[in-house]
Write an enzyme that holds these catalytic residues in place. Structure first.
Site: not given
Ligand code: PEP
Ligand code: MG
Length: 537
Positions: A186, A428, A452, A499
């Site tokens: 992250h 995810e 994820d 995303c």
């Molecule tokens: C993901 O898991 O792809 C996502 C967009 O959420 P994050 O990266 O905030 O866990």
């Molecule tokens: Mg995620």
């Protein structure tokens, strides 16, 4: 000149002086002459921490309720607990050490003792002891451990950074240079979304002695040059100018449609984690926000953010996007995004633990506060609400029931709110992808979180930087799950976007278009690069 080779996180160059952040480091043991002065410093730190905790308690009662806020009263008691305080004072007196070291060691020792106890309640207090010790350490250092900022923008170096630290420390930062860190973490996501040229995994060669030195971060190649020689510096300056020229060229794509040469249109949205990102989304001509990571509000504060501050934040984001869609994800805290004010059980595998909606369903008041703020803010733009970490239909049904409760409460109180807000979920986890036919009947849209989804499908911890070679660059397994999700979404007549970070990888754009993906949501700084790619397909 020292050259350190790591992994690039955001493809750009920055040049500036390094400031080394040692917040993650152990406090050294110093032998002192004046024990009395150290004891006095310790007493002053206790007073500071006590004031902070009392303040936290008062504020938390309003946001998380008295029962949850009580944790800060427990911590206040721990501050003066004889076992802890006695150990600190004894160590200062008998070993003539600095107060920081005594607090650190006493905290560690007592936390270890508590962790070994069978009773779960007592074990949980180990985290509180560490939290209290951390608070005292910060008070002793006179700050939250944040280094003094030089007058000019700088490159922040550290061994590693937690997402909360990256968010808190980003002001005035040109880029990040980290000794460790995973490019899928992250923290890396944050660096990309802030458009900061960054490199990670630089190894042990990066230490506090680099502070003040001139350096170049080459995010294209993942290289850090410390004290660059003249030839390197001028080559890097040229590369930076070239990168700027390329960005200028991309500016011409503003106002152009996100459409392929054979007429397929796609929504090209931005990911955001702050109002600055929302500004960047507008500046880069994003069609909307496909993922607003609301947890930054939770990571950045000393207690759970209250309804008003959340409402204000969401309303600003919606208003700034001026009628364009804004999908706000409910808090995804837990796992690596632990928040110190939330007392949770210590977990062996936090990524598979009490994270995101699991926490929301366990502590519904926390989620209800967020939903209230979201529904109220929904009057000011085109809002979508999205839930992270879904693994079952039952979870979605429970969340929908919670939504209904919130709407009824608002209605009863006569509070104005938007009652027709589309609800979506993140796909995810492998379970969500495999159940996407059933889940599609429960919600209005899907967004695939490939970060994820990869972690859970390949059993590859996204925080672990030693697993790089086990990553499948073709993402075959994950792409199969994405494809399955798209088919199921479309069969049910709902839209699906991506995303996760892969959405911004132009090597995959054509594949996603062929699959029928309806939306790509990418860091704001990548919008125009993607637009260029889409328009040439
Ligand atoms: C993901 O898991 O792809 C996502 C967009 O959420 P994050 O990266 O905030 O866990
Ligand atoms: Mg995620």
């Amino acid at each position: 000149m020292v050259t350190l080779q790591g992994k690039g996180v955001y493809r750009d160059i920055c040049i500036g002086r390094l400031v080394y952040y040692g917040g993650n480091h152990e406090t050294p043991r110093l032998v002192v002459e004046d024990c009395q002065a150290q004891l006095q410093r310790y007493e002053t730190a206790i007073q500071t921490a006590r004031r902070q905790l009392a303040d936290l308690y008062e504020r938390s009662i309003r946001t998380v309720g008295e029962a949850n806020a009580a944790i800060f009263q427990v911590q206040e008691l721990l501050l003066t607990d004889e076992k802890f305080s006695g150990a600190v004072r004894r160590m200062i007196r008998e070993e003539s050490v600095n107060a920081e070291y005594a607090v650190q060691e006493a905290g560690k020792r007592i936390a270890e003792e508590l962790e070994a106890v069978e009773d779960a309640y007592v074990r949980e207090r180990a985290g509180d002891v560490q939290d209290v010790a951390g608070r005292l350490l910060a008070a002793l250092r006179g700050s939250a451990g944040i280094p003094e900022r030089p007058g000019e923008p700088f490159i922040l170096a550290a061994e590693d950074l937690l997402p909360s630290q990256a968010a808190q420390l980003s002001e005035g930062v040109l880029g990040f240079a980290l000794g460790r860190g995973s490019t899928h973490s992250h923290t890396a996501v944050l660096a990309r979304s802030m458009g900061l040229p960054s490199v990670m995994k630089l190894g042990p060669g990066l230490g506090p002695e680099c502070s003040g030195k001139l350096a170049v971060v080459d995010g294209f190649t993942g290289t850090l040059y410390i004290d660059p020689d003249e030839a390197t510096l001028s080559a890097m300056e040229e590369k930076k100018r070239e990168s700027e020229r390329h960005r200028e060229m991309l500016q011409k794509l503003k106002g152009k449609k996100d459409i392929t040469r054979n007429g397929k249109r796609i929504k090209l949205f931005a990911n955001a984690g702050s109002l600055a990102d929302v500004e960047a989304a507008v500046a880069n001509d994003a069609g909307g926000i496909g993922l607003l990571r609301s947890e930054v509000l939770y990571l950045d504060s000393a207690a759970a953010p209250d309804e008003e501050s959340q409402f204000f934040f969401y309303r600003q984001a919606l208003q700034r996007m001026g009628g364009r869609e804004v999908v706000i994800r409910t808090f995804d805290i837990g796992a690596d995004k632990r928040v110190p004010w939330l007392a949770t059980e210590k977990e062996e595998n936090p990524a598979m633990g009490m994270r995101a909606i699991r926490l929301g369903l366990e502590r519904p008041q926390l989620l209800k506060t967020q939903l209230r703020a979201l529904y109220r803010a929904g009057l000011y733009g085109k809002l979508g609400i999205m839930y992270p970490m879904i693994t079952s239909v039952e979870e979605v049904q429970s969340l929908r029931a919670l939504e209904q409760q919130v709407r009824r409460e608002l209605e009863r109180e006569g509070v104005r709110f938007a009652d027709r807000v589309p609800t979506g979920i993140m796909i995810e986890t492998p379970a969500a992808a495999l159940l996407s036919d059933q889940l599609a009947r429960e919600v209005d849209f899907f967004s695939v979180g490939t970060n994820d989804l990869t972690q859970y499908t390949l059993a590859l911890d996204r925080q672990n930087d030693t697993l790089e070679r086990f990553r499948d660059p073709e993402c075959i397994a994950v792409l199969r799950l994405v494809e399955m999700t798209v088919k199921n979404a479309h069969a049910a007549g709902i839209q699906v976007g991506i995303c996760g970070e892969i959405a911004a990888d132009t090597a995959f754009t054509e594949r996603f278009l062929k699959m029928g993906i309806d939306e790509l949501s990418v860091p704001p700084g990548m919008i125009l690069t993607l637009r260029q790619r889409i328009r040439e397909i």
